[in-house]
Each structure stands twice: as C-alpha cells, then as structure tokens.
Design a protein around this motif. Sequence first.
Motif, PDB file in Angstrom:
ATOM      1  N   PHE A  67     -76.468 -56.005 -67.642  1.00 32.39           N
ATOM      2  CA  PHE A  67     -76.828 -56.597 -66.363  1.00 32.39           C
ATOM      3  C   PHE A  67     -75.799 -57.638 -65.923  1.00 32.39           C
ATOM      4  O   PHE A  67     -75.600 -57.850 -64.720  1.00 32.39           O
ATOM      5  CB  PHE A  67     -78.213 -57.239 -66.443  1.00 32.39           C
ATOM      6  CG  PHE A  67     -79.337 -56.244 -66.370  1.00 32.39           C
ATOM      7  CD1 PHE A  67     -79.157 -55.026 -65.743  1.00 32.39           C
ATOM      8  CD2 PHE A  67     -80.564 -56.521 -66.927  1.00 32.39           C
ATOM      9  CE1 PHE A  67     -80.182 -54.107 -65.667  1.00 32.39           C
ATOM     10  CE2 PHE A  67     -81.610 -55.608 -66.850  1.00 32.39           C
ATOM     11  CZ  PHE A  67     -81.416 -54.396 -66.218  1.00 32.39           C
ATOM     12  N   TYR A  68     -75.157 -58.275 -66.878  1.00 30.46           N
ATOM     13  CA  TYR A  68     -74.128 -59.256 -66.548  1.00 30.46           C
ATOM     14  C   TYR A  68     -73.006 -58.603 -65.751  1.00 30.46           C
ATOM     15  O   TYR A  68     -72.605 -59.092 -64.687  1.00 30.46           O
ATOM     16  CB  TYR A  68     -73.577 -59.874 -67.833  1.00 30.46           C
ATOM     17  CG  TYR A  68     -72.431 -60.836 -67.628  1.00 30.46           C
ATOM     18  CD1 TYR A  68     -72.655 -62.120 -67.157  1.00 30.46           C
ATOM     19  CD2 TYR A  68     -71.120 -60.462 -67.926  1.00 30.46           C
ATOM     20  CE1 TYR A  68     -71.607 -63.009 -66.973  1.00 30.46           C
ATOM     21  CE2 TYR A  68     -70.067 -61.338 -67.752  1.00 30.46           C
ATOM     22  CZ  TYR A  68     -70.310 -62.615 -67.276  1.00 30.46           C
ATOM     23  OH  TYR A  68     -69.278 -63.485 -67.091  1.00 30.46           O
ATOM     24  N   GLY A  69     -72.484 -57.489 -66.237  1.00 30.92           N
ATOM     25  CA  GLY A  69     -71.435 -56.793 -65.507  1.00 30.92           C
ATOM     26  C   GLY A  69     -71.941 -56.181 -64.219  1.00 30.92           C
ATOM     27  O   GLY A  69     -71.222 -56.109 -63.210  1.00 30.92           O
ATOM     28  N   LEU A  70     -73.198 -55.756 -64.239  1.00 33.07           N
ATOM     29  CA  LEU A  70     -73.782 -55.124 -63.060  1.00 33.07           C
ATOM     30  C   LEU A  70     -73.832 -56.082 -61.878  1.00 33.07           C
ATOM     31  O   LEU A  70     -73.690 -55.673 -60.721  1.00 33.07           O
ATOM     32  CB  LEU A  70     -75.188 -54.642 -63.404  1.00 33.07           C
ATOM     33  CG  LEU A  70     -75.846 -53.628 -62.469  1.00 33.07           C
ATOM     34  CD1 LEU A  70     -75.030 -52.352 -62.412  1.00 33.07           C
ATOM     35  CD2 LEU A  70     -77.257 -53.333 -62.942  1.00 33.07           C
ATOM     36  N   LYS A  71     -74.013 -57.369 -62.162  1.00 34.85           N
ATOM     37  CA  LYS A  71     -74.074 -58.352 -61.078  1.00 34.85           C
ATOM     38  C   LYS A  71     -72.799 -58.347 -60.243  1.00 34.85           C
ATOM     39  O   LYS A  71     -72.852 -58.483 -59.017  1.00 34.85           O
ATOM     40  CB  LYS A  71     -74.310 -59.753 -61.658  1.00 34.85           C
ATOM     41  CG  LYS A  71     -75.709 -59.971 -62.212  1.00 34.85           C
ATOM     42  CD  LYS A  71     -75.842 -61.383 -62.759  1.00 34.85           C
ATOM     43  CE  LYS A  71     -77.230 -61.628 -63.339  1.00 34.85           C
ATOM     44  NZ  LYS A  71     -77.356 -63.003 -63.896  1.00 34.85           N
ATOM     45  N   GLY A  72     -71.639 -58.221 -60.892  1.00 28.69           N
ATOM     46  CA  GLY A  72     -70.389 -58.194 -60.155  1.00 28.69           C
ATOM     47  C   GLY A  72     -70.289 -56.989 -59.234  1.00 28.69           C
ATOM     48  O   GLY A  72     -69.841 -57.093 -58.089  1.00 28.69           O
ATOM     49  N   GLY A  73     -70.725 -55.827 -59.730  1.00 30.72           N
ATOM     50  CA  GLY A  73     -70.709 -54.633 -58.899  1.00 30.72           C
ATOM     51  C   GLY A  73     -71.676 -54.736 -57.743  1.00 30.72           C
ATOM     52  O   GLY A  73     -71.368 -54.332 -56.611  1.00 30.72           O
ATOM     53  N   VAL A  74     -72.849 -55.288 -58.002  1.00 30.22           N
ATOM     54  CA  VAL A  74     -73.852 -55.443 -56.947  1.00 30.22           C
ATOM     55  C   VAL A  74     -73.332 -56.379 -55.859  1.00 30.22           C
ATOM     56  O   VAL A  74     -73.493 -56.111 -54.659  1.00 30.22           O
ATOM     57  CB  VAL A  74     -75.159 -55.976 -57.544  1.00 30.22           C
ATOM     58  CG1 VAL A  74     -76.105 -56.456 -56.449  1.00 30.22           C
ATOM     59  CG2 VAL A  74     -75.832 -54.900 -58.372  1.00 30.22           C
ATOM     60  N   ALA A 108     -69.555 -51.479 -68.091  1.00 27.51           N
ATOM     61  CA  ALA A 108     -68.624 -51.467 -69.215  1.00 27.51           C
ATOM     62  C   ALA A 108     -67.862 -52.782 -69.290  1.00 27.51           C
ATOM     63  O   ALA A 108     -67.617 -53.321 -70.393  1.00 27.51           O
ATOM     64  CB  ALA A 108     -67.650 -50.298 -69.070  1.00 27.51           C
ATOM     65  N   ALA A 109     -67.481 -53.335 -68.135  1.00 25.03           N
ATOM     66  CA  ALA A 109     -66.779 -54.619 -68.117  1.00 25.03           C
ATOM     67  C   ALA A 109     -67.671 -55.729 -68.639  1.00 25.03           C
ATOM     68  O   ALA A 109     -67.216 -56.654 -69.340  1.00 25.03           O
ATOM     69  CB  ALA A 109     -66.294 -54.924 -66.700  1.00 25.03           C
ATOM     70  N   GLY A 110     -68.976 -55.671 -68.296  1.00 26.35           N
ATOM     71  CA  GLY A 110     -69.914 -56.676 -68.804  1.00 26.35           C
ATOM     72  C   GLY A 110     -70.052 -56.611 -70.303  1.00 26.35           C
ATOM     73  O   GLY A 110     -70.072 -57.648 -70.989  1.00 26.35           O
ATOM     74  N   LEU A 111     -70.152 -55.394 -70.855  1.00 29.03           N
ATOM     75  CA  LEU A 111     -70.222 -55.245 -72.308  1.00 29.03           C
ATOM     76  C   LEU A 111     -68.969 -55.774 -72.980  1.00 29.03           C
ATOM     77  O   LEU A 111     -69.032 -56.448 -74.007  1.00 29.03           O
ATOM     78  CB  LEU A 111     -70.446 -53.764 -72.656  1.00 29.03           C
ATOM     79  CG  LEU A 111     -71.832 -53.202 -72.330  1.00 29.03           C
ATOM     80  CD1 LEU A 111     -71.820 -51.677 -72.465  1.00 29.03           C
ATOM     81  CD2 LEU A 111     -72.879 -53.796 -73.256  1.00 29.03           C
ATOM     82  N   LEU A 112     -67.813 -55.429 -72.394  1.00 24.26           N
ATOM     83  CA  LEU A 112     -66.548 -55.891 -72.957  1.00 24.26           C
ATOM     84  C   LEU A 112     -66.472 -57.423 -72.947  1.00 24.26           C
ATOM     85  O   LEU A 112     -66.044 -58.046 -73.913  1.00 24.26           O
ATOM     86  CB  LEU A 112     -65.388 -55.308 -72.150  1.00 24.26           C
ATOM     87  CG  LEU A 112     -63.984 -55.683 -72.605  1.00 24.26           C
ATOM     88  CD1 LEU A 112     -63.694 -55.141 -74.010  1.00 24.26           C
ATOM     89  CD2 LEU A 112     -62.937 -55.155 -71.617  1.00 24.26           C
ATOM     90  N   ALA A 113     -66.913 -58.020 -71.835  1.00 23.98           N
ATOM     91  CA  ALA A 113     -66.847 -59.473 -71.697  1.00 23.98           C
ATOM     92  C   ALA A 113     -67.734 -60.166 -72.735  1.00 23.98           C
ATOM     93  O   ALA A 113     -67.359 -61.217 -73.269  1.00 23.98           O
ATOM     94  CB  ALA A 113     -67.238 -59.887 -70.287  1.00 23.98           C
ATOM     95  N   ARG A 114     -68.914 -59.621 -72.996  1.00 21.00           N
ATOM     96  CA  ARG A 114     -69.849 -60.271 -73.902  1.00 21.00           C
ATOM     97  C   ARG A 114     -69.549 -60.033 -75.378  1.00 21.00           C
ATOM     98  O   ARG A 114     -69.835 -60.878 -76.211  1.00 21.00           O
ATOM     99  CB  ARG A 114     -71.273 -59.798 -73.579  1.00 21.00           C
ATOM    100  CG  ARG A 114     -71.830 -60.369 -72.279  1.00 21.00           C
ATOM    101  CD  ARG A 114     -72.003 -61.880 -72.389  1.00 21.00           C
ATOM    102  NE  ARG A 114     -72.467 -62.483 -71.164  1.00 21.00           N
ATOM    103  CZ  ARG A 114     -73.743 -62.653 -70.840  1.00 21.00           C
ATOM    104  NH1 ARG A 114     -74.675 -62.227 -71.669  1.00 21.00           N
ATOM    105  NH2 ARG A 114     -74.075 -63.218 -69.722  1.00 21.00           N
ATOM    106  N   TYR A 115     -68.981 -58.874 -75.709  1.00 19.86           N
ATOM    107  CA  TYR A 115     -68.838 -58.512 -77.127  1.00 19.86           C
ATOM    108  C   TYR A 115     -67.390 -58.483 -77.632  1.00 19.86           C
ATOM    109  O   TYR A 115     -67.174 -58.533 -78.821  1.00 19.86           O
ATOM    110  CB  TYR A 115     -69.476 -57.153 -77.371  1.00 19.86           C
ATOM    111  CG  TYR A 115     -70.975 -57.171 -77.279  1.00 19.86           C
ATOM    112  CD1 TYR A 115     -71.746 -57.684 -78.323  1.00 19.86           C
ATOM    113  CD2 TYR A 115     -71.640 -56.703 -76.153  1.00 19.86           C
ATOM    114  CE1 TYR A 115     -73.129 -57.730 -78.264  1.00 19.86           C
ATOM    115  CE2 TYR A 115     -73.036 -56.719 -76.084  1.00 19.86           C
ATOM    116  CZ  TYR A 115     -73.765 -57.228 -77.143  1.00 19.86           C
ATOM    117  OH  TYR A 115     -75.129 -57.276 -77.051  1.00 19.86           O
TER     118      TYR A 115
END
Length: 448
Positions: free
Chosen positions: A131-138, A439-446
């Motif tokens: 959801f973190y990465g999704l916010k940027g796309g939204v 995918a960008a959100g996952l990369l950023a967090r992990y």
Amino acid sequence: MVKDVTDNDETKRNATPSDEGNLASLATAGLKIGVLSFGGPAVQIALMHDEFVTRRKWLSADRFQHALSFCMLLPGPEAQQLATYCGWLMAGVRGGLITGLLFILPGALIMAALSTIYVLYGAVPLVEAIFYGLKGGVLAIVLQALWRITQKALAGAFLKALCLAAFIALFAFNLPFPLVVLAAGLLGFLFAPNPTGVPEAPATPERLPVSKQVSLSPLLLKGLVLWAAPAALAALLIAPDHVLVRLSGFFSTLAVVSFGGAYALLSYMAQVVVDTLGWLSPEEMLDGLALAETTPGPLILVTQFVGFLAGWRFADPFAPLTGALLAAAVTTWVTFAPSFLFVLIGAPFMERLRGIPALRRALAGISAAVAGTILNLSVWFALNTLFAQTRQIQHGPLDITWPTLTTLDPVLAGITLLALGLTLGARLSIFPLLGICCAAGLLARYAL
C-alpha cells in the motif's frame, strides 16, 4: 440500450446488439472501474469518464458532466451515484444497479478481508509495504484525472474563474461544500454564457425499451422497504437495542445528510463513534481511514470498518467474527442504499430538464465548482500522502491546511514522480502502473 451522440450530433455512438450483450458489457465496464477505483472521487470520476465517454463512447462529455453535476448535489458518495447514473442511462434500472453495485463490491470485499486480518493479526508489514508504493501511483492517477476533468468541464474564462473561486472557498476558507455548489449554480444561472449546440434528447424511462421501463412509485416503495429490512429483522429476531439496529440507525441517518462527500463527514462520524458510542479507539479510526484510502471504492467504505469493529466487540449472540461480518454488511447496505434511490428516482426528472437553457447554465456553474472541488480533494490527498504532518494556519476567515515541509517522504515523492512520468509521459495504463508502484513500495521497505 439508450444510444447517445456527441454534443454537435455528428458522431454516432456505438451500440451493443442485444439487452444481454448490453448488460454483460456494462457489467464488464462496471467491474473494471470498481477494481481500479483507488484514490478517491477525483480518480474514480476520471476512470468513469475514460470508460464511458472516451473508450467505449457510450455517453457524450456533455451528458456525463450533466450526470456528475446532479450527483454532486446529492447526499452520499458522488462517485458511486455517478456510476449508478451512467448505468441507468445505458440500461435503465438494471443497468444502474449493475454499475452501482460493482463499483462498491470489490472495495467492500477487500475491506472485509483486511478488517479480518486487522482484528486477528494486527498490522501486516507486507500489506503495508504494498500500500505504501500504491499511494504514489494513486496520487499520480489523481493528478492526471484532475487534468482530464478540468479540460472537459471548463469552457471559457468565466467557468475557469468559477472553478478557481470554488477551490479557494473550500481550501482557504473551509466553506461548506453545499453552499459553494449552490452559489456556483446561481452564478452560472445569472452569468454563464448560453450553451451552444442542440442538447441531446433526454434518456427518460419512456424512451427506454419496454423491458427496462419501471414505474417510479413501486421502485421507491421497494427501495425503502429493502433499506429498512436489516434493522427491522435485527430488532425482531435479536433485540431492539442490538448493535446491528444501532448501526443501521446511525449510518442511515448519516447517509441522508452527508452532503459534500465523505471528507465533509469524517470528523463528525469519528467523534461520535469514538467518543460517544465507544465502538472503536481513535487509533483504530485512523487505521480504518488508512485502509479506506488505499483500497478501491469510495472513501465512505470506512464506515464498513467501523461497523466491523463494533460487531466484533458487541457480537453477542454471534461469534466475534460472524458478528463483525454481519455488522460490516449491514453498515455497507444502509450507507449505500439511499444513494441508489436518489439516483434511480431523480435521474429521469433531471434528464427531462436537460434542454432548458437556464438549467444548463446553472449546471455549467455547478460543473465548474465540481472541478474546483476535485482540485481541492487532489491537494488534500497530496498533502496527506507526501507529508507525515500538516498544520492548520488560521487567520480571521482563513483556514488553510499546510504541510510541515521537513516531514516530506522523499521515497514516496520519488515513486509519485516515477508514476507521473509513466502515466503522463509514457501513457502507461493503470494496471501496469500500479504494479510498478507496488513493486517500488516493496523495494523501498525491504531492500533500501
């Protein structure tokens, strides 16, 4: 199906060959919008415009804008009402029910699943990262949507100025939304240029095929009975003061007074359900809002989360999860049922009035205010997405939300810029865009 034409009656619109084909195509379009409707009303309205007007060419831009202006005047979630109106234009009451329900259903199911995970396991890091990465796309989709909507609604300097004035009234002075819309309608009636071109023929039920015609009085009666049925059954079979009855009464009342959409209602609802009724804590209310912001469907689905937690805590005589799911379903039903009635009863009358020049001027003013409202929602969403903290600047009548610049999230800002480049520059479609952002959100967090 009701065929539609462009404003100058030059380009014929497409039609599907049979009622069954119409409804199947409408269901496909409605489900697509429901699944992709992240980001609040701005992006949801843009998705519907793209699907019904631009891609499938079922409705003209003028008719779509007319429907949107009417829905913005109604209490309740305007995007869900617009989906219902568009479906009604295409296939009568059945079409309105199909598009309206499919707009709600994906988000409601996802919210139920996430609420269950929330009460059983607490926050899930993997879901939070997605959801973190999704916010940027939204956010990128919201900004793109704002551009599209304003291009369609603002023809001429007067309407552009009215749009800007509506934005300032909402953002800088926090004026009530109904007051802004009514004032814009009055100014449009008095000063907007006379509409050009011949208006399209109204899509009243009399023009629909016999199989789609419905008498409005029985429809209203059936709708009211169905709306009240959950509370009546709960009071009869369980207890008059059971949580299902109380949820039905509270959210039914909110549904008919919620002018201005969910944002105008959240502070009052949160105060009542947290401080007065004690259904959930302030922290849980914020968590519910975060879930509603990052799932498809209208933001008002946060009411479903509230109902879920109330049903979880006051489940007797059911098991906690059963009580929670029942409460969530009842809350969603009583929240959205009035919106279907408002549109399906009111749309035929609004369509009959389309050819009146004075009304078209007033609706042009309202459309300009709607564009200003979407701009205000877009700014609100950007401030609350990219910055961890905001503050209120108040001076006399001024009441402005301003970000604390040092709390900017640079990673999320980068994801948003990437998404903007992909959607505006590369014209990437929504599905791959959101996939890249997740995918960008996952990369950023992990990984970072």
